[in-house]
Design an enzyme around this catalytic site. Structure first.
Site, short mmCIF file in Angstrom:
data_model
loop_
_atom_site.label_atom_id
_atom_site.label_comp_id
_atom_site.label_asym_id
_atom_site.label_seq_id
_atom_site.Cartn_x
_atom_site.Cartn_y
_atom_site.Cartn_z
N ARG A 232 7.21 -121.38 55.55
CA ARG A 232 7.24 -119.97 55.15
C ARG A 232 8.69 -119.57 54.87
O ARG A 232 9.57 -119.84 55.70
CB ARG A 232 6.62 -119.08 56.25
CG ARG A 232 5.13 -119.40 56.48
CD ARG A 232 4.42 -118.33 57.26
NE ARG A 232 4.23 -117.13 56.47
CZ ARG A 232 3.85 -115.95 56.99
NH1 ARG A 232 3.65 -115.84 58.29
NH2 ARG A 232 3.68 -114.90 56.20
N GLN B 256 -3.18 -107.71 59.97
CA GLN B 256 -2.52 -107.96 61.27
C GLN B 256 -2.61 -106.74 62.18
O GLN B 256 -2.66 -106.87 63.40
CB GLN B 256 -1.04 -108.31 61.06
CG GLN B 256 -0.78 -109.69 60.46
CD GLN B 256 -0.66 -109.64 58.96
OE1 GLN B 256 -1.25 -108.79 58.30
NE2 GLN B 256 0.09 -110.57 58.41
N ARG C 159 2.07 -116.56 63.65
CA ARG C 159 2.83 -115.80 62.65
C ARG C 159 3.67 -114.76 63.37
O ARG C 159 3.56 -114.60 64.58
CB ARG C 159 1.93 -115.19 61.55
CG ARG C 159 0.56 -114.77 61.91
CD ARG C 159 0.47 -113.66 62.90
NE ARG C 159 1.25 -112.51 62.51
CZ ARG C 159 1.69 -111.56 63.31
NH1 ARG C 159 1.43 -111.62 64.61
NH2 ARG C 159 2.40 -110.55 62.87
N GLY C 160 4.51 -114.06 62.57
CA GLY C 160 5.47 -113.15 63.17
C GLY C 160 6.79 -113.90 63.30
O GLY C 160 6.80 -115.03 63.82
N ALA C 161 7.88 -113.27 62.84
CA ALA C 161 9.15 -114.00 62.70
C ALA C 161 9.60 -114.72 63.97
O ALA C 161 9.84 -115.94 63.94
CB ALA C 161 10.22 -113.04 62.20
N ASP D 149 11.34 -109.40 59.37
CA ASP D 149 11.35 -110.84 59.13
C ASP D 149 12.74 -111.33 58.76
O ASP D 149 13.09 -112.49 58.99
CB ASP D 149 10.34 -111.21 58.05
CG ASP D 149 8.95 -111.10 58.63
OD1 ASP D 149 8.42 -109.97 58.67
OD2 ASP D 149 8.42 -112.12 59.09
N ASN E 39 10.15 -106.85 55.71
CA ASN E 39 9.06 -106.87 56.70
C ASN E 39 7.74 -106.88 55.93
O ASN E 39 7.72 -106.86 54.69
CB ASN E 39 9.16 -105.66 57.65
CG ASN E 39 8.23 -105.79 58.84
OD1 ASN E 39 8.19 -106.83 59.50
ND2 ASN E 39 7.45 -104.77 59.11
N LYS E 40 6.67 -106.90 56.67
CA LYS E 40 5.33 -107.01 56.08
C LYS E 40 5.13 -106.05 54.91
O LYS E 40 5.56 -104.89 54.97
CB LYS E 40 4.31 -106.74 57.19
CG LYS E 40 2.86 -106.82 56.81
CD LYS E 40 2.47 -108.08 56.07
CE LYS E 40 2.89 -109.37 56.73
NZ LYS E 40 2.84 -110.53 55.81
O1 MRU Z 1 3.04 -112.56 57.65
P1 MRU Z 1 3.33 -112.30 59.09
O2 MRU Z 1 2.14 -111.86 59.87
O3 MRU Z 1 4.06 -113.47 59.72
O4 MRU Z 1 4.33 -111.09 59.07
C1 MRU Z 1 4.80 -110.58 60.28
C2 MRU Z 1 5.63 -109.38 60.11
O5 MRU Z 1 5.92 -108.94 59.03
C3 MRU Z 1 6.17 -108.79 61.37
O6 MRU Z 1 6.26 -107.41 61.25
C4 MRU Z 1 7.57 -109.36 61.62
O7 MRU Z 1 7.53 -110.76 61.61
C5 MRU Z 1 8.16 -108.88 62.86
S1 MRU Z 1 7.41 -109.69 64.21
C6 MRU Z 1 8.13 -109.28 65.66
#
Ligand code: MRU
Length: 375
Positions: free
Chosen positions: A88, A226, A45-47, A267, A277-278
């Protein structure tokens, strides 16, 4: 240091982020469907990491393809791209990666076909019809092999570039970090969320490497944790001082003057600088403004979606409510209580002090500064 994701002869290997921090174990996805499932279930996970995984998933799907003709290969590519694109919806890096690999796929096909046509034209006189048919099949097979090799290379290039981009972002952003004191972050925007090094945590890493004495406050980041599971683990492993707080403590520590800056990843960023973002990022940004604390976003250009005028157009993933009502299979709420789980929120650009990218720093008016970074 662990590897978030890598290409191997057996498939795409990832650290299993569902098992952290209790276990550091790796999974190998041997089919593109397994890569898609790993993205969907958040093994990865993470963009930016999702973008790398999508590129590798496409390359793996094409590599495993039994297509014998170019139309068959094209049809298969579309099926793989569609499967990965449905995993996603919010992180635009996923769609960016699919678009980039598609470009390489089309180009490789065109170049290989062009080369083959020239080779055939150079043979004179033309062979009899039966020979020509088997020659065409052999040529198509060679083209397919070339395309497979090109996609494999491209997926690995995307991973290497991502790490370099994060390091460049770190260099630009380090100057914005305080010389000493506490910096708050939300979710995990570190090596685990990227090919390596991290976006927001990359900036912190670069600042620490430059001699700044930073202590990170990591929001635990309900409901998927996270911050608690991943950011705390990753920073501790890297010997960067980290203190875990629950999300609802951020305001208290800001008001008490304990936080000098906040930094998060993204994201998707719209053309006007609104940032998805999250979930919970928006609350942190509002609290930061109220307490006159700078609020920074660190993200690569592949996270900026200039096709969207504002954050209102960013699709927000709504995940299963069971991730709110349960933890590790244990109910933390009464049975059948309705719950909601938007996985992201949008922070309006007016709360954002600066957006740090690999090309430099964007500030208000973002509609101009972000475009300029692309130029
Ligand atoms: O749902 P996730 O864990 O994929 O969400 C991740 C985030 O929101 C991160 O902050 C974002 O992707 C930036 S990662 C460098």
């Amino acid at each position: 240091m662990f590897k978030t994701i890598e290409w191997t002869d057996d498939g795409v290997r990832m650290i299993d982020q569902l098992k952290l921090p209790a276990q550091e174990v790796y999974v190998t996805c041997r089919t593109y469907q397994e890569v898609a499932e790993a993205i969907r279930s958040m093994v990865i996970r993470g963009a930016p990491a999702i973008g790398v995984a999508a590129a590798m998933g496409l390359a793996l799907g094409v590599k495993n393809s039994g297509a014998r003709t170019i139309p068959e290969l094209r049809a298969e590519f579309e099926k793989i791209a569609e499967t990965l694109s449905k995993t996603r919806p919010t992180a635009v890096n996923l769609f960016w990666a699919v678009k980039r690999v598609r470009g390489v796929f089309d180009q490789a096909l065109a170049l290989a076909a062009d080369g083959a046509t020239r080779a055939v034209a150079a043979v004179s006189p033309p062979p009899p019809t039966k020979d020509r048919r088997s020659e065409t099949a052999a040529t198509e097979a060679a083209i397919i092999e070339t395309v497979k090799a090109r996609l494999t290379e491209e997926a690995q290039r995307i991973l290497a570039e991502d790490i370099a981009i994060n390091e460049a972002m770190g260099k630009h952003g380090a100057a914005l970090m305080p010389d000493s004191g506490t910096v708050l972050t939300h979710c995990n925007a570190g090596a685990l969320a990227t090919g390596g090094y991290g976006t927001a945590l990359g900036v912190i890493r670069a600042a620490v490497a430059a001699g700044k004495k930073i202590n990170v406050f990591a929001d635990e980041t309900r409901p998927f944790l996270q911050g608690a599971r991943l950011t705390a683990w990753e920073l501790a492993k890297d010997s960067i001082p980290v203190t875990l707080i629950t999300d609802n403590m951020a305001g208290h520590f800001m008001k008490a003057g304990e936080i000098k800056a906040a930094i998060v990843g993204a994201d998707r960023i719209a053309a006007n600088g609104d940032v998805a973002n999250k979930i919970g990022t928006y609350s942190v940004a509002v609290l930061a403004k109220e307490n006159q604390i700078p609020f920074y976003v660190a993200a690569p250009l592949s996270t900026i979606d200039l096709s969207l005028a504002s954050g209102d157009q960013i699709p927000i993933e709504e995940r299963t409510p069971s991730e709110v009502t349960h933890w590790a299979g244990v109910a933390t709420a009464p049975e059948n209580v309705p719950a909601r789980h938007p996985a992201f929120d949008v922070t309006p650009h007016r709360y954002i002090t600066a957006i740090i990218t690999e090309r430099g720093i964007g500030r208000e008016p973002y509609t101009e500064s972000l475009r300029a970074l692309f130029a």
